[in-house]
Design a protein around this motif. Structure first.
Motif, PDB file in Angstrom:
ATOM      1  N   GLU A  23       0.864  -1.198   0.000  1.00 11.08           N
ATOM      2  CA  GLU A  23       0.000   0.000   0.000  1.00 11.08           C
ATOM      3  C   GLU A  23       0.885   1.227   0.000  1.00 11.08           C
ATOM      4  O   GLU A  23       1.981   1.211   0.564  1.00 11.08           O
ATOM      5  CB  GLU A  23      -0.866   0.027   1.282  1.00 11.08           C
ATOM      6  N   GLY A  24       0.400   2.290  -0.598  1.00 11.33           N
ATOM      7  CA  GLY A  24       1.134   3.546  -0.560  1.00 11.33           C
ATOM      8  C   GLY A  24       0.164   4.696  -0.717  1.00 11.33           C
ATOM      9  O   GLY A  24      -1.044   4.496  -0.877  1.00 11.33           O
ATOM     10  N   GLU A  25       0.695   5.904  -0.649  1.00 12.24           N
ATOM     11  CA  GLU A  25      -0.160   7.089  -0.782  1.00 12.24           C
ATOM     12  C   GLU A  25       0.588   8.124  -1.612  1.00 12.24           C
ATOM     13  O   GLU A  25       1.804   8.260  -1.476  1.00 12.24           O
ATOM     14  CB  GLU A  25      -0.472   7.655   0.615  1.00 12.24           C
ATOM     15  N   VAL A  26      -0.144   8.811  -2.486  1.00 12.60           N
ATOM     16  CA  VAL A  26       0.458   9.896  -3.264  1.00 12.60           C
ATOM     17  C   VAL A  26      -0.415  11.136  -3.141  1.00 12.60           C
ATOM     18  O   VAL A  26      -1.626  11.033  -3.000  1.00 12.60           O
ATOM     19  CB  VAL A  26       0.600   9.554  -4.771  1.00 12.60           C
ATOM     20  N   THR A  27       0.224  12.279  -3.161  1.00 11.23           N
ATOM     21  CA  THR A  27      -0.503  13.544  -3.155  1.00 11.23           C
ATOM     22  C   THR A  27      -0.281  14.228  -4.497  1.00 11.23           C
ATOM     23  O   THR A  27       0.862  14.392  -4.924  1.00 11.23           O
ATOM     24  CB  THR A  27      -0.024  14.455  -2.003  1.00 11.23           C
ATOM     25  N   LEU A  28      -1.387  14.586  -5.155  1.00  4.27           N
ATOM     26  CA  LEU A  28      -1.314  15.198  -6.483  1.00  4.27           C
ATOM     27  C   LEU A  28      -1.789  16.647  -6.422  1.00  4.27           C
ATOM     28  O   LEU A  28      -2.642  16.987  -5.608  1.00  4.27           O
ATOM     29  CB  LEU A  28      -2.216  14.446  -7.469  1.00  4.27           C
ATOM     30  N   THR A  29      -1.268  17.464  -7.322  1.00  6.78           N
ATOM     31  CA  THR A  29      -1.812  18.806  -7.510  1.00  6.78           C
ATOM     32  C   THR A  29      -3.000  18.704  -8.473  1.00  6.78           C
ATOM     33  O   THR A  29      -3.155  17.695  -9.171  1.00  6.78           O
ATOM     34  CB  THR A  29      -0.763  19.738  -8.139  1.00  6.78           C
ATOM     35  N   LEU A  30      -3.809  19.746  -8.525  1.00  7.66           N
ATOM     36  CA  LEU A  30      -4.931  19.744  -9.482  1.00  7.66           C
ATOM     37  C   LEU A  30      -4.425  19.653 -10.923  1.00  7.66           C
ATOM     38  O   LEU A  30      -5.076  19.057 -11.776  1.00  7.66           O
ATOM     39  CB  LEU A  30      -5.787  20.999  -9.299  1.00  7.66           C
ATOM     40  N   LEU A  31      -3.269  20.245 -11.200  1.00  8.27           N
ATOM     41  CA  LEU A  31      -2.716  20.168 -12.555  1.00  8.27           C
ATOM     42  C   LEU A  31      -2.368  18.715 -12.903  1.00  8.27           C
ATOM     43  O   LEU A  31      -2.590  18.260 -14.026  1.00  8.27           O
ATOM     44  CB  LEU A  31      -1.472  21.062 -12.674  1.00  8.27           C
ATOM     45  N   GLU A  32      -1.849  17.954 -11.920  1.00  9.91           N
ATOM     46  CA  GLU A  32      -1.551  16.536 -12.159  1.00  9.91           C
ATOM     47  C   GLU A  32      -2.834  15.727 -12.334  1.00  9.91           C
ATOM     48  O   GLU A  32      -2.873  14.776 -13.109  1.00  9.91           O
ATOM     49  CB  GLU A  32      -0.715  15.966 -11.005  1.00  9.91           C
ATOM     50  N   VAL A  33      -3.903  16.121 -11.630  1.00  6.05           N
ATOM     51  CA  VAL A  33      -5.204  15.464 -11.828  1.00  6.05           C
ATOM     52  C   VAL A  33      -5.697  15.745 -13.248  1.00  6.05           C
ATOM     53  O   VAL A  33      -6.251  14.879 -13.914  1.00  6.05           O
ATOM     54  CB  VAL A  33      -6.244  15.950 -10.789  1.00  6.05           C
ATOM     55  N   LEU A  34      -5.461  16.969 -13.731  1.00  7.20           N
ATOM     56  CA  LEU A  34      -5.880  17.353 -15.082  1.00  7.20           C
ATOM     57  C   LEU A  34      -5.134  16.550 -16.146  1.00  7.20           C
ATOM     58  O   LEU A  34      -5.746  16.025 -17.079  1.00  7.20           O
ATOM     59  CB  LEU A  34      -5.639  18.849 -15.293  1.00  7.20           C
ATOM     60  N   LEU A  35      -3.828  16.465 -16.010  1.00  7.30           N
ATOM     61  CA  LEU A  35      -3.005  15.906 -17.079  1.00  7.30           C
ATOM     62  C   LEU A  35      -2.698  14.419 -16.904  1.00  7.30           C
ATOM     63  O   LEU A  35      -2.292  13.761 -17.855  1.00  7.30           O
ATOM     64  CB  LEU A  35      -1.677  16.677 -17.160  1.00  7.30           C
ATOM     65  N   GLY A  36      -2.885  13.893 -15.668  1.00  8.21           N
ATOM     66  CA  GLY A  36      -2.370  12.563 -15.374  1.00  8.21           C
ATOM     67  C   GLY A  36      -0.882  12.702 -15.085  1.00  8.21           C
ATOM     68  O   GLY A  36      -0.250  13.688 -15.470  1.00  8.21           O
ATOM     69  N   THR A  37      -0.305  11.732 -14.392  1.00  9.27           N
ATOM     70  CA  THR A  37       1.107  11.845 -14.030  1.00  9.27           C
ATOM     71  C   THR A  37       1.648  10.459 -13.755  1.00  9.27           C
ATOM     72  O   THR A  37       0.952   9.464 -13.899  1.00  9.27           O
ATOM     73  CB  THR A  37       1.270  12.768 -12.791  1.00  9.27           C
ATOM     74  N   SER A  38       2.907  10.388 -13.390  1.00  3.92           N
ATOM     75  CA  SER A  38       3.423   9.109 -12.900  1.00  3.92           C
ATOM     76  C   SER A  38       4.249   9.399 -11.654  1.00  3.92           C
ATOM     77  O   SER A  38       4.761  10.500 -11.479  1.00  3.92           O
ATOM     78  CB  SER A  38       4.249   8.398 -13.969  1.00  3.92           C
TER      79      SER A  38
END
Length: 189
Positions: A23-38
């Motif tokens: 299990e893990g956790e990541v925190t994304l910015t709204l821009l990363e939610v918009l574009l997708g990320t890795s």
């Protein structure tokens, strides 16, 4: 004595380990939610750490889990468990997320609200100019279609940006401005 008894005791069975989920956790910015990320995630296993690159699709929501099959810990027979990444979305000072829509505040000078004019609205894609009609009331919501976040699995279908009008009042008036406001007050505005 010990050993050699019936029952076929197999000492290896004690050490057989099933594949372990990680299990893990990541925190994304709204821009990363918009574009997708890795994201590169460290997965511990038998005293070592493996790094796994996880692709996160556009449009993920707060609290959703991204599953990566076969990226977890290895069992003693060689199969791997899964990796589950829980998504957190960082708060953004400019936008509030409402599903696939984003809400923001559009502050304009009093004169723009009264007389009409142009205003720039911040979006995740950069700022967009809109027309403010004459006599626009405080609280009026301008809907900018397709300027929200993508739907999960349909990156080309985006929600809207809802910009709520607020008036930015002048903090300090010059003598001339004060005189003009005084005339307005006397004219009944």
């Amino acid at each position: 004595g010990f050993g050699g008894g019936a029952g076929g005791f197999d000492p290896r069975a004690m050490y057989e380990q099933p594949p372990a989920d990680a299990e893990g956790e990541v925190t994304l910015t709204l821009l990363e939610v918009l574009l997708g990320t890795s994201r590169e995630v460290a997965v511990g296993e038998a005293g070592k750490t493996r790094r796994v690159e996880v692709k996160i699709p556009p449009g993920v929501r707060e609290g959703s889990r991204v599953r990566v099959a076969g990226a977890g810990g290895k069992g003693s027979r060689g199969q791997r468990g899964n990796l589950y990444l829980r998504v957190r979305v960082a708060t953004d000072p400019r936008f509030e997320r409402k599903g696939d829509d984003l809400a923001t505040t559009l502050r304009v000078p009093l004169t723009t609200a009264v007389l009409g004019g142009e205003a720039d609205v911040a979006t995740l894609d950069g700022s967009v100019g809109i027309k403010i009609p004459e006599g626009t009331p405080v609280g009026r919501v301008f809907r900018l279609r397709g300027k929200g976040l993508p739907q999960l699995g349909k990156a080309d279908e985006r929600g809207d940006l809802l910009a709520t009008l607020e008036i930015s009042l002048p903090e300090k008036l010059s003598d001339e401005q004060r005189a003009l406001f005084d005339q307005l007050r006397h004219s009944g505005v």
